[in-house]
Design a protein around this motif. Structure first.
Motif, PDB file in Angstrom:
ATOM      1  N   HIS A  34      65.222 -16.109  30.917  1.00  0.00           N
ATOM      2  CA  HIS A  34      64.013 -16.760  30.170  1.00  0.00           C
ATOM      3  C   HIS A  34      63.070 -16.022  30.145  1.00  0.00           C
ATOM      4  O   HIS A  34      62.529 -15.397  31.406  1.00  0.00           O
ATOM      5  N   SER A  35      62.035 -16.338  29.450  1.00  0.00           N
ATOM      6  CA  SER A  35      60.633 -15.647  29.459  1.00  0.00           C
ATOM      7  C   SER A  35      59.896 -15.991  30.847  1.00  0.00           C
ATOM      8  O   SER A  35      59.439 -14.781  31.258  1.00  0.00           O
ATOM      9  N   ASP A  36      59.919 -17.088  31.051  1.00  0.00           N
ATOM     10  CA  ASP A  36      59.158 -17.162  32.387  1.00  0.00           C
ATOM     11  C   ASP A  36      59.774 -16.584  33.362  1.00  0.00           C
ATOM     12  O   ASP A  36      58.928 -16.086  34.180  1.00  0.00           O
ATOM     13  N   ASP A  37      60.833 -16.780  33.814  1.00  0.00           N
ATOM     14  CA  ASP A  37      61.613 -15.909  34.879  1.00  0.00           C
ATOM     15  C   ASP A  37      61.469 -14.329  34.507  1.00  0.00           C
ATOM     16  O   ASP A  37      61.406 -13.752  35.544  1.00  0.00           O
ATOM     17  N   GLU A  38      61.381 -13.834  33.337  1.00  0.00           N
ATOM     18  CA  GLU A  38      61.420 -12.588  33.070  1.00  0.00           C
ATOM     19  C   GLU A  38      59.978 -12.079  33.785  1.00  0.00           C
ATOM     20  O   GLU A  38      60.010 -10.890  34.069  1.00  0.00           O
ATOM     21  N   ALA A  39      58.825 -12.800  33.363  1.00  0.00           N
ATOM     22  CA  ALA A  39      57.664 -12.282  33.781  1.00  0.00           C
ATOM     23  C   ALA A  39      57.550 -12.170  35.216  1.00  0.00           C
ATOM     24  O   ALA A  39      56.887 -11.229  35.809  1.00  0.00           O
ATOM     25  N   GLN A  40      58.202 -13.365  35.810  1.00  0.00           N
ATOM     26  CA  GLN A  40      58.006 -13.387  37.500  1.00  0.00           C
ATOM     27  C   GLN A  40      58.901 -12.134  37.961  1.00  0.00           C
ATOM     28  O   GLN A  40      58.507 -11.751  38.936  1.00  0.00           O
ATOM     29  N   PHE A  41      59.807 -11.933  37.543  1.00  0.00           N
ATOM     30  CA  PHE A  41      60.780 -10.879  38.096  1.00  0.00           C
ATOM     31  C   PHE A  41      60.129  -9.535  38.063  1.00  0.00           C
ATOM     32  O   PHE A  41      60.042  -8.723  38.932  1.00  0.00           O
ATOM     33  N   ILE A  42      59.637  -9.405  36.521  1.00  0.00           N
ATOM     34  CA  ILE A  42      58.980  -7.840  36.453  1.00  0.00           C
ATOM     35  C   ILE A  42      57.698  -7.760  37.406  1.00  0.00           C
ATOM     36  O   ILE A  42      57.712  -6.819  37.837  1.00  0.00           O
ATOM     37  N   GLN A  43      57.123  -8.779  37.787  1.00  0.00           N
ATOM     38  CA  GLN A  43      55.805  -8.621  38.592  1.00  0.00           C
ATOM     39  C   GLN A  43      56.545  -8.387  40.123  1.00  0.00           C
ATOM     40  O   GLN A  43      55.782  -7.361  40.642  1.00  0.00           O
ATOM     41  N   LYS A  44      57.512  -9.070  40.251  1.00  0.00           N
ATOM     42  CA  LYS A  44      58.154  -8.621  41.822  1.00  0.00           C
ATOM     43  C   LYS A  44      58.711  -7.087  41.652  1.00  0.00           C
ATOM     44  O   LYS A  44      58.568  -6.647  42.833  1.00  0.00           O
ATOM     45  N   LEU A  45      58.960  -6.653  40.653  1.00  0.00           N
ATOM     46  CA  LEU A  45      59.380  -4.927  40.708  1.00  0.00           C
ATOM     47  C   LEU A  45      58.253  -4.155  40.771  1.00  0.00           C
ATOM     48  O   LEU A  45      58.575  -3.171  40.988  1.00  0.00           O
ATOM     49  N   ARG A  46      57.045  -4.786  40.631  1.00  0.00           N
ATOM     50  CA  ARG A  46      55.823  -3.667  40.564  1.00  0.00           C
ATOM     51  C   ARG A  46      55.908  -3.256  41.743  1.00  0.00           C
ATOM     52  O   ARG A  46      55.384  -1.613  41.722  1.00  0.00           O
ATOM     53  N   THR A  47      56.148  -3.505  43.125  1.00  0.00           N
ATOM     54  CA  THR A  47      56.178  -2.974  44.249  1.00  0.00           C
ATOM     55  C   THR A  47      57.073  -1.559  44.252  1.00  0.00           C
ATOM     56  O   THR A  47      57.078  -0.552  44.926  1.00  0.00           O
ATOM     57  N   LEU A  48      58.179  -1.627  43.307  1.00  0.00           N
ATOM     58  CA  LEU A  48      59.037  -0.449  43.315  1.00  0.00           C
ATOM     59  C   LEU A  48      58.661   0.769  42.350  1.00  0.00           C
ATOM     60  O   LEU A  48      59.452   1.652  42.378  1.00  0.00           O
ATOM     61  N   VAL A  49      58.058   0.313  41.451  1.00  0.00           N
ATOM     62  CA  VAL A  49      57.590   1.298  40.493  1.00  0.00           C
ATOM     63  C   VAL A  49      56.502   2.121  40.691  1.00  0.00           C
ATOM     64  O   VAL A  49      55.634   2.126  41.195  1.00  0.00           O
ATOM     65  N   LYS A  50      57.166   3.460  40.586  1.00  0.00           N
ATOM     66  CA  LYS A  50      56.520   4.738  40.838  1.00  0.00           C
ATOM     67  C   LYS A  50      55.473   5.184  39.570  1.00  0.00           C
ATOM     68  O   LYS A  50      56.377   5.323  38.303  1.00  0.00           O
TER      69      LYS A  50
END
Length: 270
Positions: free
Chosen positions: A64-80
């Motif tokens: 769902h869109s809400d879970d999508e935004a939260q998950f992508i935010q969590k991934l930010r620490t892994l993004v180079k």
């Protein structure tokens, strides 16, 4: 075969792919528990899952869109090297065990949602968003190299310095490295070797998203950019070499003139 549990009454799923950056550091997955690897699959919510790709792409299934935004935010620490503009791709999946798998009316028919199938789909969607980002980079590179080629045609000589031309060549090499090394665009995913029954699904999706055609088109454009920059650089270096040769000739002439003047001066004084 491990089938992922989506909503019991759900016969349609949405897959959304995002290219977040130039690289996902998958060694730092402490906050996630992988359900599968190569590529990594993790749970996002009760009925949603994500496939994480080293190329910097993440593909979400049934999130769902809400879970999508939260998950992508969590991934930010892994993004180079995060991207300023996020490329994305979307595909609707129809789950029907009685039908033949394949693309139908811009939807993908699947017989089930086992992990390996979702990994194959994620591989193609991840390559598609990566190619979209590379296509934008190549288009921008063409816009920068075109005036130099036009100047060469109109004036008969290059109109840029060596550093700028070397940057153009370096940019083309970097894009090629991203496609071949980071995105493995021309390679089949490892899951295909373990599940050869999914090769037909992979080939159908590869053809639908024109992965090979887009890769070849990019390679031709990159070769043209590199050749243009290399030609201009050769002309510039030849011009500099000719200039140095003229400097040497002038110095020799000056040296001869000084020697003759010295001889004439001494002869006149005696």
């Amino acid at each position: 075969m491990s089938i992922l549990p989506f909503q019991s009454d759900c016969s349609e799923l949405k897959a959304r792919a995002f290219l977040l950056g130039h690289y996902l550091d998958l060694r730092r997955l402490d906050q996630f528990e992988p359900l599968a690897t190569n590529p990594v699959v993790v749970a996002v919510s009760k009925h949603g899952y994500a496939v994480l790709l080293r190329s910097g792409a993440v593909v979400l299934f049934g999130v769902h869109s809400d879970d999508e935004a939260q998950f992508i935010q969590k991934l930010r620490t892994l993004v180079k090297e995060p991207l300023d503009r996020t490329e994305h791709e979307e595909l609707i999946l129809m789950i029907d065990a009685e039908r033949v798998e394949g693309i139908e009316r811009e939807r993908l028919i699947l017989i089930n949602t086992d992990i390996a199938r979702l990994q194959v789909i994620a591989d193609i969607l991840g390559k598609s968003v990566l190619l979209a980002e590379q296509e934008a980079r190549v288009a921008a590179a063409f816009d920068r190299i075109e005036p130099l080629a036009n100047h060469l045609q109109q004036v008969g000589r290059g109109g840029s310095d060596a550093r700028t031309l070397i940057r153009h060549i370096g940019e083309a090499l970097a894009i090629q490295q991203d496609m071949v090394g980071r995105g493995e665009v021309g390679d089949k995913p490892e899951v295909i070797w373990e599940r050869p029954d999914l090769e037909r699904l992979y080939l159908n999706l590869e053809a639908e998203y024109e992965i090979r055609e887009r890769q070849l088109a990019l390679e031709r454009k990159l070769a043209l950019i590199s050749d243009t920059a290399a030609t201009l650089l050769d002309l510039l270096q030849n011009k500099r070499s000719l200039r140095v040769e003229w400097y040497i000739v002038i110095l020799i002439v000056v040296e001869i003139a000084l020697t003759l003047y010295d001889l004439f001066f001494h002869a006149a004084s005696t």
